[in-house]
Design an enzyme around this catalytic site. Structure first.
Site, short mmCIF file in Angstrom:
data_model
loop_
_atom_site.label_atom_id
_atom_site.label_comp_id
_atom_site.label_asym_id
_atom_site.label_seq_id
_atom_site.Cartn_x
_atom_site.Cartn_y
_atom_site.Cartn_z
N CYS A 33 11.74 -5.21 -5.13
CA CYS A 33 11.42 -4.42 -3.99
C CYS A 33 12.45 -4.22 -2.89
O CYS A 33 13.58 -3.93 -3.14
CB CYS A 33 9.86 -4.64 -3.29
SG CYS A 33 10.03 -6.48 -2.66
N ARG A 43 6.97 -7.86 -2.04
CA ARG A 43 6.03 -6.95 -2.55
C ARG A 43 6.00 -7.05 -4.29
O ARG A 43 5.08 -7.11 -4.89
CB ARG A 43 6.25 -5.36 -2.27
CG ARG A 43 5.53 -4.96 -1.04
CD ARG A 43 6.23 -3.49 -0.61
NE ARG A 43 7.56 -3.44 -0.29
CZ ARG A 43 8.31 -2.38 0.20
NH1 ARG A 43 7.57 -1.20 -0.06
NH2 ARG A 43 9.59 -2.43 0.24
#
Lengths: 304, 152
Positions: free
Chosen positions: A251, A256
């Site tokens: 990410c 994430r």
């Protein structure tokens, strides 16, 4: 002896159902006294003060940035620091750890991934995290958790199985990559999350051939993971992963993508899934790495 | 930069933070997050009047208004931030208590790196501190823009 797994029906379809617990399982385990200190509940949030506004009774706090990141180098803490941290939170090597946090467990999944770098065996996520616990009207407290420090052994981090570095990603071309950032970040329209601080990547776009599956699509509205069937539609049908694939997820800084890493590794059962924590803040600034702009996945770089 | 360059209320807040251990500074920030006043209804109903501070990790909106009080114009600050974002609310609370009711000149004279004086950078991380600097920057920009218009 670890605590028994949650036998919840939704979880039983997952490849490793023992990695998730429901809010009810946790409430019951806490009511039963946490099996005499074998259970440690850890809250890990984006906001460094959120835990202080109220947390699950008995939970301790671990902050992704101040506790898990090395204060100087862009890296995680070493075995000594991890042993001190875990011990100071009352975590033994054989503790069952249940992690939960804000934003669909985004940061809790990141903490779980770091615990896994140190090979902590029994570490689980609370499905739905902090928000679900609160939505169900379950107890929160601002009482300070009394912790009895314990000894945690010094275990050196073993990065290779679940962590990819830039060189690993360059060598990985031809195998699937999952980009979990927002569509605007993937296409190169922007280099940071919508409504998030500009963290300074020089170039916009994605790693060539990466499929775009924004991380939050793996979560339902209540913050729980989607069912196995829904996850398969997302990662097998849409992203095109095949059973047995060697996968790298990334990410912006690797937080994430920890949430996606968890889904691929434990819920769908891919054996080899690595999180590239250098992610876009490294790749988008690196010299002479290939980048694809726009919504197409892009061609395999020549010579790879 | 020294504390003496700050308006009295803000200097007192900085003093309070600096007198504490790092852990207790976080507690004090939490208290500021609790004391941040709610928006008045006229702004609550008109969210378009607020400017978003996009540098903050959580949605934070703010606006400034100038009013004439006892013959001289003073600036009032209004913030909106969710309860689940105590760090962001805490920063807003510090700026509200430290700057609300001052003149435009006093606010514009606050050094841009004032947030560094709170001694929170290590406990909060530089990334999160950036949100507070951005808040101050936007307040000063709005105050400067309002100064070019007559006070109402």
């Amino acid at each position: 002896m670890p605590l028994a797994a949650d036998s919840n029906e939704k979880f039983s379809a997952y490849a490793h159902p023992e990695r998730l617990v429901s809010t009810q399982w946790l409430a019951d385990a806490l009511a039963a006294g946490g099996s005499e200190g074998k259970l440690v509940v850890v809250e890990s949030d984006e906001d460094v003060l959120l835990y202080e506004t109220g947390h699950i009774p008995g939970a301790v706090k671990i902050d992704w940035h101040t506790d898990l990141n090395d204060p100087d180098a862009r890296d995680y803490i070493d075995g000594n620091a991890f042993a001190r941290l875990a011990g100071s939170k009352g975590i033994s090597r054989d503790s069952t750890i249940v992690l939960y946090g804000d934003k669909s467990n985004w940061w809790a999944a990141y903490a779980l991934w770091v615990f896994t770098l140190f090979g902590h065996e029994d570490v689980r996520l609370l499905d739905g995290g902090r928000d679900k616990w609160i939505a169900e009207g379950r107890e929160l407290t601002t009482d300070e958790t009394t912790v009895t420090a314990v000894e945690y052994p010094v275990v050196e981090r073993n990065d290779a199985p679940i962590r990819a570095f830039k060189e690993d990603v360059l060598a990985h071309f031809g195998n699937p990559l999952i980009d979990v950032r927002s569509p605007e970040e993937y296409t190169g329209q922007r280099t940071h999350m919508p409504a998030y601080p500009q963290e300074g990547a020089m170039r916009g776009g994605h790693i060539p051939t990466a499929a775009s599956i924004p991380w939050a699509r793996a979560a339902a509205a209540d913050g729980t993971y989607r069912s196995r069937e829904e996850l398969e539609a997302l990662y097998l049908d849409e992203a095109g992963l095949k059973p047995g694939d060697d996968v790298v997820a990334y990410c912006r800084i690797g937080e994430r993508s920890s949430h996606t890493w968890f889904a691929l590794k434990y819920l769908l059962g891919f054996d080899t899934v690595r999180n590239y924590d250098g992610s876009w803040t490294e790749w988008g600034n690196a010299v002479r790495v290939p980048i694809t702009r726009g919504s197409e996945r892009g061609e395999l770089p020549v010579g790879r | 930069m020294s504390i003496s360059a700050l308006p009295t209320a803000l200097a007192e807040i900085v003093d309070d933070f600096q007198a504490l251990e790092e852990r207790e500074r976080l507690q004090l920030l939490l208290e500021f997050s609790r004391s941040l006043p709610d928006l008045p209804p006229r702004l609550l109903d008109h969210p378009q009047l607020l400017e978003q501070v996009v540098e903050c990790q959580t949605p934070l909106f703010l606006t400034v208004e100038t009013e004439v009080e006892e013959g001289s114009p003073v600036v009032h600050l209004y913030f909106k931030a969710p309860q689940e974002a105590p760090t962001t609310r805490g920063f807003a609370g510090v700026l509200h208590e430290g700057l609300d009711g001052l003149s435009a000149e006093e606010i514009l004279a606050v050094p841009d790196d004032m947030p560094d004086l709170l001694g929170l950078t290590r406990a909060i991380t530089p990334l999160r501190m950036r949100g507070m600097s951005a808040m101050l920057g936007r307040i000063k920009r709005q105050v400067a823009a309002a100064q070019r218009l007559p006070a109402h």
